[in-house]
Design an enzyme around this catalytic site. Structure first.
Site, PDB file in Angstrom:
ATOM      1  N   LYS A  60       0.854  -1.120   0.021  1.00  0.00           N
ATOM      2  CA  LYS A  60      -0.230  -0.065  -0.161  1.00  0.00           C
ATOM      3  C   LYS A  60       0.893   1.163   0.103  1.00  0.00           C
ATOM      4  CE  LYS A  60      -4.159  -2.109   0.135  1.00  0.00           C
ATOM      5  NZ  LYS A  60      -5.036  -1.799  -0.968  1.00  0.00           N
ATOM      6  N   ALA A  93       3.259   7.009   1.026  1.00  0.00           N
ATOM      7  CA  ALA A  93       2.157   7.480   0.274  1.00  0.00           C
ATOM      8  C   ALA A  93       1.358   8.620   1.034  1.00  0.00           C
ATOM      9  CB  ALA A  93       1.468   6.765  -0.464  1.00  0.00           C
ATOM     10  N   LEU A 124      -1.243   9.478   4.346  1.00  0.00           N
ATOM     11  CA  LEU A 124      -2.568   9.135   4.825  1.00  0.00           C
ATOM     12  C   LEU A 124      -3.136   8.022   4.289  1.00  0.00           C
ATOM     13  CD1 LEU A 124      -4.750   9.715   7.156  1.00  0.00           C
ATOM     14  CD2 LEU A 124      -5.993  11.028   5.324  1.00  0.00           C
ATOM     15  N   GLU A 168       4.943  15.085   5.941  1.00  0.00           N
ATOM     16  CA  GLU A 168       4.603  15.362   7.200  1.00  0.00           C
ATOM     17  C   GLU A 168       5.608  14.594   8.023  1.00  0.00           C
ATOM     18  OE1 GLU A 168       0.285  15.183   7.080  1.00  0.00           O
ATOM     19  OE2 GLU A 168       0.297  17.269   7.525  1.00  0.00           O
ATOM     20  N   GLU A 211      -3.009  16.605  -0.928  1.00  0.00           N
ATOM     21  CA  GLU A 211      -4.138  17.103  -0.256  1.00  0.00           C
ATOM     22  C   GLU A 211      -4.983  17.995  -1.110  1.00  0.00           C
ATOM     23  OE1 GLU A 211      -1.243  16.759   1.090  1.00  0.00           O
ATOM     24  OE2 GLU A 211      -1.316  16.022   2.952  1.00  0.00           O
ATOM     25  N   GLY A 224      -3.112  17.530   7.771  1.00  0.00           N
ATOM     26  CA  GLY A 224      -3.499  17.359   9.165  1.00  0.00           C
ATOM     27  C   GLY A 224      -2.447  16.802  10.186  1.00  0.00           C
TER      28      GLY A 224
HETATM   29  C1  1HE Z   1      -3.111   3.957  -1.121  1.00  0.00           C
HETATM   30  C2  1HE Z   1      -2.478   5.057  -0.992  1.00  0.00           C
HETATM   31  C3  1HE Z   1      -2.947   5.807  -0.014  1.00  0.00           C
HETATM   32  C4  1HE Z   1      -1.403   4.053  -2.368  1.00  0.00           C
HETATM   33  N1  1HE Z   1      -3.975   5.528   0.766  1.00  0.00           N
HETATM   34  N2  1HE Z   1      -4.189   3.303  -0.412  1.00  0.00           N
HETATM   35  N3  1HE Z   1      -1.782  10.336  -0.731  1.00  0.00           N
HETATM   36  C5  1HE Z   1      -2.059  10.523  -1.923  1.00  0.00           C
HETATM   37  O1  1HE Z   1      -2.973  11.057  -2.459  1.00  0.00           O
HETATM   38  C6  1HE Z   1      -1.081   9.628  -2.612  1.00  0.00           C
HETATM   39  C7  1HE Z   1      -1.631   8.603  -3.423  1.00  0.00           C
HETATM   40  N4  1HE Z   1      -0.883   7.506  -3.856  1.00  0.00           N
HETATM   41  C8  1HE Z   1      -0.494   7.595  -4.947  1.00  0.00           C
HETATM   42  O2  1HE Z   1      -0.324   8.932  -5.906  1.00  0.00           O
HETATM   43  C9  1HE Z   1       0.496   6.516  -5.434  1.00  0.00           C
HETATM   44  O3  1HE Z   1      -0.179   5.255  -4.970  1.00  0.00           O
HETATM   45  C10 1HE Z   1       2.023   6.558  -5.414  1.00  0.00           C
HETATM   46  C11 1HE Z   1       2.588   7.704  -6.475  1.00  0.00           C
HETATM   47  C12 1HE Z   1       2.418   6.519  -3.919  1.00  0.00           C
HETATM   48  C13 1HE Z   1       2.660   5.096  -5.653  1.00  0.00           C
HETATM   49  O4  1HE Z   1       2.093   4.918  -7.018  1.00  0.00           O
HETATM   50  P1  1HE Z   1       2.012   3.316  -7.526  1.00  0.00           P
HETATM   51  O5  1HE Z   1       1.769   3.195  -9.140  1.00  0.00           O
HETATM   52  O6  1HE Z   1       3.517   2.815  -7.181  1.00  0.00           O
HETATM   53  O7  1HE Z   1       1.377   2.615  -6.676  1.00  0.00           O
HETATM   54  P2  1HE Z   1      -0.521   2.426  -6.823  1.00  0.00           P
HETATM   55  O8  1HE Z   1      -0.718   1.167  -7.829  1.00  0.00           O
HETATM   56  O9  1HE Z   1      -1.223   3.482  -7.049  1.00  0.00           O
HETATM   57  O10 1HE Z   1      -0.720   1.861  -5.291  1.00  0.00           O
HETATM   58  C14 1HE Z   1      -0.568   0.601  -4.845  1.00  0.00           C
HETATM   59  C15 1HE Z   1      -1.556   0.195  -3.940  1.00  0.00           C
HETATM   60  O11 1HE Z   1      -1.502   1.047  -2.586  1.00  0.00           O
HETATM   61  C16 1HE Z   1      -2.905   0.508  -4.333  1.00  0.00           C
HETATM   62  O12 1HE Z   1      -3.841  -0.415  -3.737  1.00  0.00           O
HETATM   63  P3  1HE Z   1      -4.404  -1.787  -4.515  1.00  0.00           P
HETATM   64  O13 1HE Z   1      -5.049  -2.387  -3.347  1.00  0.00           O
HETATM   65  O14 1HE Z   1      -5.290  -1.317  -5.791  1.00  0.00           O
HETATM   66  O15 1HE Z   1      -3.130  -2.559  -4.805  1.00  0.00           O
HETATM   67  C17 1HE Z   1      -3.277   1.727  -3.820  1.00  0.00           C
HETATM   68  O16 1HE Z   1      -4.913   2.106  -3.777  1.00  0.00           O
HETATM   69  C18 1HE Z   1      -2.638   1.903  -2.421  1.00  0.00           C
HETATM   70  N5  1HE Z   1      -2.324   3.079  -2.227  1.00  0.00           N
HETATM   71  N6  1HE Z   1      -1.478   5.231  -1.913  1.00  0.00           N
HETATM   72  C19 1HE Z   1      -4.429   4.098   0.719  1.00  0.00           C
HETATM   73  N7  1HE Z   1      -2.448   7.124   0.416  1.00  0.00           N
HETATM   74  C20 1HE Z   1      -2.618  13.509   8.271  1.00  0.00           C
HETATM   75  S1  1HE Z   1      -3.412  14.223   6.834  1.00  0.00           S
HETATM   76  C21 1HE Z   1      -2.509  13.542   5.641  1.00  0.00           C
HETATM   77  C22 1HE Z   1      -3.257  13.803   4.483  1.00  0.00           C
HETATM   78  C23 1HE Z   1      -2.588  13.157   3.110  1.00  0.00           C
HETATM   79  O17 1HE Z   1      -1.641  12.384   3.161  1.00  0.00           O
HETATM   80  S2  1HE Z   1      -3.420  13.137   1.519  1.00  0.00           S
HETATM   81  C24 1HE Z   1      -2.413  12.492   0.752  1.00  0.00           C
HETATM   82  C25 1HE Z   1      -2.861  10.969   0.478  1.00  0.00           C
END
Ligand code: 1HE
Length: 260
Positions: free
Chosen positions: A27, A64, A66, A114, A134, A142
């Protein structure tokens, strides 16, 4: 501490370096509540031998952010407490018992940035990229990002990252202050570990002054900062260990400062 997504190991000749690894690579090391609480517990219960810590992420990405799958069902009150839980946990990292070095590679995004910002030193390899998605997810930071990230790169750059979705690559990240070290791909852990071993050799009181007192001085008006500095300097220099280290230099038993 027991959490299947967090690996902990004591390393170094005197078990003085804690190596902490996010092991939720499938993940992309997304931080769910269990993982955040496990990080908090770990820093609150660090073994006494530990003098420095390294935080790494399994797989191609540091973190990645939250775990978005946990976000969907919270109301406002729950959201407030959730953010405060992150604050408490990352406070344990920043103001915990030892200096912490983040090993960055791949995605360092959202809550991952963060977490990295709560560490004292960031070592990035050339695969690293930084973003605050975000803004495009309709939410806000957050996990303390609005406090810590502007202190690293300035409010204008953070605003840009969140308003426009701007992604910084590894070189630009180092240039603007997101990382202090930039190394070839795959070498960030070794560099961070070497730094941790080096840091572990400092007098513990000096490391405490740097991790707990310096950031507070930086927030104080100059007049108060000078006074806090003088008091910390007096405490540090009065420790027997400081006196022995100074004596060692004067007697030619300690290293000189070498040219970079
Ligand atoms: C996730 C998460 C996640 C991946 N929560 N499940 N963060 C984001 O908005 C970033 C979201 N993630 C991405 O943009 C990409 O996943 C990455 C650039 C980090 C990596 O890409 P990649 O192609 O290597 O992986 P993927 O195919 O997108 O993800 C693999 C799996 O991880 C997939 O699940 P699967 O069951 O389909 O295999 C994704 O759904 C899962 N995954 N990132 C949940 N973030 C205290 S407040 C903080 C606020 C924030 O952090 S908001 C920003 C959140």
């Amino acid at each position: 501490m027991s959490n299947q997504d967090l690996h902990f190991e004591l390393c170094g000749e005197q078990q003085e370096v804690a190596v902490i690894r996010l092991t939720r690579g499938a993940k992309r090391n997304a931080l769910n509540d269990g993982l955040i609480l496990a990080l908090r517990d770990l820093f609150q219960n660090m073994p006494a031998s530990v003098r420095a810590a390294v935080i790494d992420g399994e797989g191609e990405h540091f973190c990645a952010g939250l775990d978005l799958s946990e976000l969907k069902d919270r109301d406002a009150g729950q959201g407030l407490h959730h953010s405060r839980m992150w604050h408490a946990a990352l406070e344990c990292v920043q103001y915990g018992p030892v200096p912490v070095i983040a090993v960055l590679h791949g995605a360092v995004v959202g809550g991952g940035l963060e977490l990295a910002s709560a560490c004292h030193i960031r070592v990035a390899d050339e695969s690293t990229f930084y973003a605050l998605p975000e803004g495009s997810r309709g939410i806000f930071v957050g996990g303390g990002g609005s406090v810590r990230i502007p202190r690293l790169i300035g409010t204008a750059r953070m605003t840009d990252m969140m308003l426009t979705g701007r992604v910084f690559n590894a070189a630009d990240g180092e240039r603007i202050g997101l990382a202090q070290y930039l190394v070839p791909p795959g070498q960030a852990f070794d560099k961070a570990f070497d730094l941790a071993v080096r840091i572990a050799q400092n007098a513990p009181l000096t490391n405490y002054a740097l991790t707990h007192v310096l950031p507070r001085i930086a927030e104080q008006p100059a007049d108060q900062g000078f006074m806090t500095e003088a008091m910390m300097a007096a405490i540090a220099q009065s420790a027997p260990e400081a006196k022995e280290r100074v004596r060692a230099f004067l007697e030619g038993r300690a290293d000189k400062v070498k040219r970079a």
